[in-house]
Enzyme design. Structure first.
Site, PDB file in Angstrom:
ATOM      1  N   SER A  38     -52.222  89.993  10.263  1.00  0.00           N
ATOM      2  CA  SER A  38     -50.786  89.747   9.819  1.00  0.00           C
ATOM      3  C   SER A  38     -49.856  90.735  10.215  1.00  0.00           C
ATOM      4  O   SER A  38     -48.882  90.358   9.948  1.00  0.00           O
ATOM      5  CB  SER A  38     -50.811  89.598   8.549  1.00  0.00           C
ATOM      6  OG  SER A  38     -51.566  88.180   8.167  1.00  0.00           O
ATOM      7  N   LYS A  73     -46.982  89.425  12.353  1.00  0.00           N
ATOM      8  CA  LYS A  73     -45.961  88.653  11.926  1.00  0.00           C
ATOM      9  C   LYS A  73     -44.858  89.063  12.090  1.00  0.00           C
ATOM     10  O   LYS A  73     -43.640  88.399  12.396  1.00  0.00           O
ATOM     11  CB  LYS A  73     -46.388  88.012  10.610  1.00  0.00           C
ATOM     12  CG  LYS A  73     -47.520  87.322  10.328  1.00  0.00           C
ATOM     13  CD  LYS A  73     -47.808  86.923   8.998  1.00  0.00           C
ATOM     14  CE  LYS A  73     -49.150  86.162   8.596  1.00  0.00           C
ATOM     15  NZ  LYS A  73     -49.561  86.104   7.480  1.00  0.00           N
ATOM     16  N   TYR A 110     -51.349  81.387  17.296  1.00  0.00           N
ATOM     17  CA  TYR A 110     -51.140  82.173  16.090  1.00  0.00           C
ATOM     18  C   TYR A 110     -52.477  83.227  16.190  1.00  0.00           C
ATOM     19  O   TYR A 110     -52.268  84.298  15.854  1.00  0.00           O
ATOM     20  CB  TYR A 110     -50.998  81.260  14.908  1.00  0.00           C
ATOM     21  CG  TYR A 110     -50.972  82.309  13.798  1.00  0.00           C
ATOM     22  CD1 TYR A 110     -50.170  83.298  13.607  1.00  0.00           C
ATOM     23  CD2 TYR A 110     -52.088  82.014  12.789  1.00  0.00           C
ATOM     24  CE1 TYR A 110     -50.361  83.880  12.385  1.00  0.00           C
ATOM     25  CE2 TYR A 110     -52.387  82.607  11.601  1.00  0.00           C
ATOM     26  CZ  TYR A 110     -51.549  83.738  11.231  1.00  0.00           C
ATOM     27  OH  TYR A 110     -51.486  84.433  10.187  1.00  0.00           O
ATOM     28  N   TYR A 119     -47.502  90.693   0.972  1.00  0.00           N
ATOM     29  CA  TYR A 119     -48.165  89.537   0.312  1.00  0.00           C
ATOM     30  C   TYR A 119     -47.513  89.142  -1.096  1.00  0.00           C
ATOM     31  O   TYR A 119     -46.403  89.775  -1.274  1.00  0.00           O
ATOM     32  CB  TYR A 119     -49.501  89.359   0.294  1.00  0.00           C
ATOM     33  CG  TYR A 119     -50.068  89.471   1.827  1.00  0.00           C
ATOM     34  CD1 TYR A 119     -49.500  88.724   2.892  1.00  0.00           C
ATOM     35  CD2 TYR A 119     -51.037  90.416   2.021  1.00  0.00           C
ATOM     36  CE1 TYR A 119     -50.045  88.812   3.990  1.00  0.00           C
ATOM     37  CE2 TYR A 119     -51.465  90.568   3.349  1.00  0.00           C
ATOM     38  CZ  TYR A 119     -51.025  89.745   4.505  1.00  0.00           C
ATOM     39  OH  TYR A 119     -51.651  89.756   5.533  1.00  0.00           O
ATOM     40  N   VAL A 158     -55.199  91.957   7.307  1.00  0.00           N
ATOM     41  CA  VAL A 158     -56.820  92.013   6.674  1.00  0.00           C
ATOM     42  C   VAL A 158     -57.703  92.574   7.370  1.00  0.00           C
ATOM     43  O   VAL A 158     -58.889  92.837   7.136  1.00  0.00           O
ATOM     44  CB  VAL A 158     -57.076  90.492   6.238  1.00  0.00           C
ATOM     45  CG1 VAL A 158     -56.305  89.737   5.209  1.00  0.00           C
ATOM     46  CG2 VAL A 158     -57.064  89.711   7.451  1.00  0.00           C
TER      47      VAL A 158
END
Length: 607
Positions: free
Chosen positions: A65, A68, A189, A241, A259
């Site tokens: 992530s 992103k 993705y 998050y 992660v």
């Protein structure tokens, strides 16, 4: 070369965090379970291109992530801010990374850091220059400085198990947020998340964002400057998050986690931080990564909302050694020759502005580079307006490093830097008494010079002040003329600390130093107010003072005080034979002409 204090700190931190347990490796992507839970890498890359790393900082893992943030910046570059905002919002969701957080009416994802927003963002990476995947890899390469690749095993594992992400993509397609195939969007993705990076790469990626979008090592523009603040803003509010609020409260740096066990944090204007440790907490963030970032932020006072008046990459105003610029103590010919040869072993650094982590770190590197050849470092902080907590701790570690090497360091002109002085005194009471021994840089330089002089065994080379042949003013005079000079004068004795001359006194006599030492000084006070005492020079046997004032018989322009018990021969200049006066004036002209030539660099320095 001695290791930098930042490197020392990271090695100590790594050793401590290696003992931290807890957390579990992500298993919803089966391929991620192959990671070794003991892996731990930490790296810092500064905005001026210095990299510090410890542990498993070069161990590859998938970016997950953290990608992103990079993809969001690329989408902004490709589509522009308005087009991206039309598809993806910027509000924190307060929910887990894989939550389906869509606006009820529009279907727009809440922000680009949750999976829904990230899939929509990745689908916006498109232009005519290259296919999206190639553009993503090339963009990552701009951030890291080397070619990037994809861990195909992890990609396939995510593809096999990514049903929830596909469902999100179909919802986005139903709302018209996705304009391409949901399958194509999720495949891109998944590939993006499977890009291989290291903790060192994450630090450099963060450093690009800290440096206005420019890679500080390669000079490549990784992200257009006008979008850097947008990416950092979203990272600050949404990057961790549903721990984003706690993160910004405790750590205070824009960050993004993944992660795979990575965390990329940014301190704008100063550095990027990369941490890698696979075991995750319940929110999907690296356990030891969180601890590392909290420790670094707390230990160095790096919280983004800590007030700092300025950040300067040019705090090193000037550095020099004693072969070029020496103290104001008058030296014998043998001492002068020694310092011309060995004065490079005494280094002086004049700092300016406000010292924060980034500026202090770059200055320390310069000092450590000189330490191998130097015996003493003098750090002049007169022009420093403030020393931040991080900078103060780095300077403390520098002092410890210098002391451990058996060399000397002095921080001078520090009376206005109360916090910095307190830190040194509180942490190292005994050592700080020496580190802060001098408020006057010139005095510190003099002591360092004297160590060189004493070590070379030339400290005893003291001129016989009673022999006027040794005095420059009398050079070339016959013995008969010198007898005349002696006969015209009167011997004066002054105890240590006594005033010999004061500013404003009538200038009628010259003073030949026969024994002891005298200090010539002025005050920084104006209009009769007392101020700081500034030494102009210290004179010993065989020297003379007061000669300039007798040229035009004006008032004295400096004070002279006996540094030690002092004996002088005071000679009224007007009573001397005209031929002797003319000879002395010629000597004076030659002497000051030589001084101007020799001290041209000092004049530039003082200016």
């Amino acid at each position: 070369m001695a290791t930098a204090p930042v490197q020392d700190y990271l090695e100590q931190l790594h050793a401590e965090l290696a003992q931290v347990s807890g957390g579990t490796i992500a298993d919803y992507i089966p391929e991620l379970t192959r990671a070794d839970p003991n892996w731990l890498g930490i790296a810092i890359a500064t905005a001026d291109g210095h990299i510090y790393q410890v542990g498993d900082s070069r161990q590859p893992f998938t970016v997950q992530s953290i990608s992103k943030a990079i993809a969001y910046g690329l989408a902004l570059s490709d589509q522009g801010l308005d087009a991206v905002l039309a598809k993806v919002g910027v509000e924190p969701s307060g929910e887990a990374f894989n939550s389906i957080s869509l606006e009820p009416d529009t279907g727009r994802p809440m922000n680009p850091m949750i999976n829904a927003g990230a899939i929509a963002t990745t689908a916006l990476v498109r232009d005519d220059r290259a296919p999206p995947l190639e553009r993503l890899l090339a963009t990552f390469a701009g951030y890291t400085g080397h070619a990037m690749d994809i861990d195909t095993a992890v990609f396939e594992s995510e593809r096999e198990t990514g049903h929830r992400n596909r469902a999100i993509a179909h919802l986005l397609r139903g709302y018209g947020i996705l304009e391409s195939s949901p399958e194509a969007a999720t495949d891109l993705y998944f590939q993006q998340c499977a890009i291989r990076v290291t903790a060192r790469d994450l630090a450099l990626m963060g450093a690009c964002l800290a440096n206005g979008g420019v890679n500080p090592v390669t000079g490549v523009v990784a992200l257009k400057r006008r979008y850097v603040d947008k990416v950092l803003a979203v990272m600050s509010t949404c990057g961790m998050y549903d721990y984003s609020g706690g993160w910004i409260f405790n750590v205070g740096m824009p960050a993004k986690s993944g992660v795979g066990g990575g965390i990329m944090a940014v301190l704008p204007g100063q550095f990027g931080l990369g941490v890698f440790s696979p075991p995750l907490d319940a929110k999907g963030n690296s356990v030891r990564g969180i601890e590392a970032c909290e420790r670094i932020s707390r230990d160095f006072g790096l919280h983004l909302f800590s007030v700092a008046r300025a950040t300067s990459a040019t705090v090193l105003r000037r550095s020099y050694d004693c072969t070029r610029i020496r103290s104001r103590r008058e030296r014998s010919p043998a001492e002068t020759a020694l310092l011309a040869e060995q004065g490079g072993r005494v280094r002086v650094y004049e700092l300016q502005g406000e010292l924060v982590f980034g500026s202090a770190e770059s200055v320390e590197l310069a000092m450590l580079a000189d330490l191998a050849e130097a015996d003493a470092l003098v750090v002049d902080l007169k022009r420093v307006v403030a020393v931040g907590d991080a900078a103060a701790r780095l300077l403390l570690r520098l002092a410890e490093r210098v002391a451990a090497s058996g060399k000397q360091i002095y921080f001078t002109e520090t009376m206005h830097l109360y916090g910095f002085r307190r830190l040194l005194q509180k942490t190292h009471a005994a050592a700080s008494a020496d580190w802060l021994r001098f408020d006057d840089t010139d005095r510190a330089v003099e002591v360092c010079e004297q160590r060189l002089v004493d070590a070379a065994g030339v400290g005893a080379d003291v001129l016989d002040g009673a022999d006027l042949h040794n005095n420059y003013l009398c050079r070339g005079l016959s013995d008969t003329a010198l007898d005349t000079v002696r006969a015209a004068g009167s011997e004066r004795r002054y105890p240590a600390g006594a005033a010999v001359l004061s500013i404003g006194d009538t200038a009628q006599s010259v003073f030949f130093v026969l024994a002891g030492e005298a200090e010539v000084w002025v005050s920084t006070g104006e209009g009769g107010k007392s101020g700081r005492r500034v030494r102009l020079t210290t004179l010993g046997p065989g020297t003379v003072f007061g000669e300039i004032g007798v040229l035009d018989r004006e008032r004295r322009t400096a004070n002279v005080t006996a540094s030690t018990d002092l004996t002088c021969l005071e000679v009224p200049f007007a009573v001397l034979d005209p031929a002797i006066r003319e000879h002395m004036l010629a000597n004076m002209a030659r002497h000051f002409a030589a001084m101007l030539r020799e001290n041209a660099e000092l004049v530039r320095h003082l200016a």
